[in-house]
Enzyme design. Sequence first.
Site, mmCIF file in Angstrom:
data_model
loop_
_atom_site.group_PDB
_atom_site.id
_atom_site.type_symbol
_atom_site.label_atom_id
_atom_site.label_comp_id
_atom_site.label_asym_id
_atom_site.label_seq_id
_atom_site.Cartn_x
_atom_site.Cartn_y
_atom_site.Cartn_z
ATOM 1 N N PHE A 9 0.848 -1.199 0.000
ATOM 2 C CA PHE A 9 0.000 0.000 0.000
ATOM 3 C C PHE A 9 0.880 1.244 0.000
ATOM 4 O O PHE A 9 0.786 2.114 0.851
ATOM 5 C CB PHE A 9 -0.942 -0.033 1.212
ATOM 6 C CG PHE A 9 -2.173 0.829 1.046
ATOM 7 C CD1 PHE A 9 -2.953 0.762 -0.096
ATOM 8 C CD2 PHE A 9 -2.557 1.705 2.052
ATOM 9 C CE1 PHE A 9 -4.086 1.549 -0.253
ATOM 10 C CE2 PHE A 9 -3.708 2.501 1.916
ATOM 11 C CZ PHE A 9 -4.464 2.417 0.755
ATOM 12 N N LYS A 67 7.787 -4.623 -12.559
ATOM 13 C CA LYS A 67 8.395 -5.141 -13.785
ATOM 14 C C LYS A 67 9.082 -6.485 -13.572
ATOM 15 O O LYS A 67 9.109 -7.322 -14.465
ATOM 16 C CB LYS A 67 9.454 -4.154 -14.302
ATOM 17 C CG LYS A 67 8.886 -2.852 -14.802
ATOM 18 C CD LYS A 67 9.987 -1.885 -15.182
ATOM 19 C CE LYS A 67 10.555 -1.132 -14.013
ATOM 20 N NZ LYS A 67 9.882 0.053 -13.583
ATOM 21 N N GLU A 84 -0.353 -3.858 -17.405
ATOM 22 C CA GLU A 84 -0.188 -2.667 -18.254
ATOM 23 C C GLU A 84 0.772 -1.643 -17.625
ATOM 24 O O GLU A 84 1.559 -1.003 -18.316
ATOM 25 C CB GLU A 84 -1.562 -2.021 -18.491
ATOM 26 C CG GLU A 84 -1.536 -0.700 -19.238
ATOM 27 C CD GLU A 84 -0.991 -0.819 -20.656
ATOM 28 O OE1 GLU A 84 -1.496 -1.652 -21.425
ATOM 29 O OE2 GLU A 84 -0.051 -0.073 -21.000
ATOM 30 N N VAL A 121 4.895 -0.939 -18.256
ATOM 31 C CA VAL A 121 5.513 -0.191 -19.362
ATOM 32 C C VAL A 121 4.743 1.116 -19.544
ATOM 33 O O VAL A 121 3.543 1.103 -19.831
ATOM 34 C CB VAL A 121 5.469 -1.012 -20.679
ATOM 35 C CG1 VAL A 121 6.186 -0.264 -21.796
ATOM 36 C CG2 VAL A 121 6.088 -2.388 -20.483
ATOM 37 N N GLY A 147 11.183 11.969 -7.568
ATOM 38 C CA GLY A 147 10.586 10.634 -7.457
ATOM 39 C C GLY A 147 10.531 9.851 -8.763
ATOM 40 O O GLY A 147 9.841 8.844 -8.865
ATOM 41 N N GLU A 156 14.549 5.079 -9.954
ATOM 42 C CA GLU A 156 14.411 3.848 -9.174
ATOM 43 C C GLU A 156 15.184 4.017 -7.867
ATOM 44 O O GLU A 156 16.058 4.887 -7.765
ATOM 45 C CB GLU A 156 15.009 2.665 -9.947
ATOM 46 C CG GLU A 156 14.313 2.346 -11.257
ATOM 47 C CD GLU A 156 12.879 1.878 -11.070
ATOM 48 O OE1 GLU A 156 12.650 0.924 -10.326
ATOM 49 O OE2 GLU A 156 11.978 2.493 -11.664
ATOM 50 N N ASP A 159 16.390 -0.448 -16.625
ATOM 51 C CA ASP A 159 14.943 -0.237 -16.464
ATOM 52 C C ASP A 159 14.271 -0.212 -17.846
ATOM 53 O O ASP A 159 13.258 -0.878 -18.072
ATOM 54 C CB ASP A 159 14.701 1.087 -15.715
ATOM 55 C CG ASP A 159 13.231 1.443 -15.623
ATOM 56 O OD1 ASP A 159 12.531 0.820 -14.797
ATOM 57 O OD2 ASP A 159 12.769 2.313 -16.381
ATOM 58 N N LYS A 195 11.580 -2.964 -19.709
ATOM 59 C CA LYS A 195 10.303 -2.571 -20.319
ATOM 60 C C LYS A 195 10.206 -3.019 -21.776
ATOM 61 O O LYS A 195 9.163 -3.517 -22.208
ATOM 62 C CB LYS A 195 10.131 -1.051 -20.221
ATOM 63 C CG LYS A 195 9.876 -0.587 -18.795
ATOM 64 C CD LYS A 195 9.984 0.920 -18.686
ATOM 65 C CE LYS A 195 9.809 1.377 -17.245
ATOM 66 N NZ LYS A 195 10.225 2.760 -17.031
ATOM 67 N N GLY A 220 4.467 7.738 -11.768
ATOM 68 C CA GLY A 220 3.678 8.670 -10.968
ATOM 69 C C GLY A 220 2.519 7.975 -10.290
ATOM 70 O O GLY A 220 2.045 6.936 -10.735
HETATM 71 N N1 HSE Z 1 12.468 4.928 -12.861
HETATM 72 C C1 HSE Z 1 11.444 4.782 -13.849
HETATM 73 C C2 HSE Z 1 11.577 5.905 -14.848
HETATM 74 C C3 HSE Z 1 10.110 4.793 -13.177
HETATM 75 O O1 HSE Z 1 12.379 6.813 -14.626
HETATM 76 O O2 HSE Z 1 10.926 5.885 -15.886
HETATM 77 C C4 HSE Z 1 9.019 4.169 -13.967
HETATM 78 O O3 HSE Z 1 9.239 2.833 -14.274
#
Ligand code: HSE
Length: 345
Positions: free
Chosen positions: A10, A127, A151, A154, A208, A211, A222, A226, A324
């Site tokens: 959560f 992921k 979904e 990605v 934010g 990662e 990352d 994806k 986000g």
């Molecule tokens: N760290 C990833 C990015 C977050 O910057 O796109 C979303 O997967």
Amino acid sequence: MEFNIAFIGFGVVGQGLAEILLEQEQELKEKYDFSFKVVAISDAVKGSWYRRSGLDLKKLLELVEKQGDLKGFADGIEGWDSIKTIKETNANLILELAWTDLKTGEPAITHVKTALENKKHVVMTNKGPIALAVRELLDLAKKNGVEMRYEGTVLSGTPALNLGLYNLAGSGITQAKGIVNGTTNYILTEMEKGLSYEDALKQAQELGYAEADPTADVEGYDALGKIVILANTVMGANLSKDEPPCEGITNITAEDIAKAKEEGFRWKLIAGAELKEDGSVEAYVRPEKIPLDHPLANIMGPTNALTYTTKYVDEVTIVGPGAGKLPTGFAVLTDMLDINRIVKE
Ligand code: HSE
């Protein structure tokens, strides 16, 4: 149809989804015949609650926003861990939104397997399990007669997978190529404005986007995760995430960026997957100099974009957030509505 939902985790995504569900409850029922009860929330750090007839989601969301955990809620059974929650509650839809180790995909893989083996539908945004074990998990879902959706893995709520899977079904997709990591695109954008790499990365972390370990962003892993998920899901590939070549942005200097611009180009970290003549799919992640008049060259900041090249509708590009709270929360909702449509048929 009515779903009994359990949140495993959560954090930001779960809370974003809870906000959307509370706002949309009536509309979801009227427009899409989607009714739900949140029967359990199990978070390893914040605490866990289970109530067979449904928890007060509004109260739980207020509590976590106010005090950072779910302690003192006192309306249901307290303290069930993730596995007990998945196995023993009356939930029929498990949302896997817990923290996961990207390298091993755990504990998410175990959560998802346990849910599927117990004939519960699964939606996730992590992921790890998909990049590492998508075939096994999809087979397990099929064997148990339940659905699994992801979904949000990605481009978060920007419908990258569903666009390829549903809307472009039959279009003859030959290539998918795009900017699928917000952190690196943000860094490249800020470096073009004159910020140093280190400061731009620090900002991306503060905002934010990055990662927990930003190496995964800046070295391209990352983005690789994806594009592998996308190639395997939409283009029928069977790639493992260690196969494709992967290069991040750490070798790009401020001088490279300025020079490219003078020449009419912009450096972007591109993840791509291409269908070859023999039917195989090759994927890669690498910085590419994109001509300034190409749509991908003008995607700035943390925004993501993906271009599908097809046989019948030429190039189709989708642009939107790749991370986000609300965009990723929405990705979970979109998957739940999809399962609702399928289960009803
Ligand atoms: N760290 C990833 C990015 C977050 O910057 O796109 C979303 O997967």
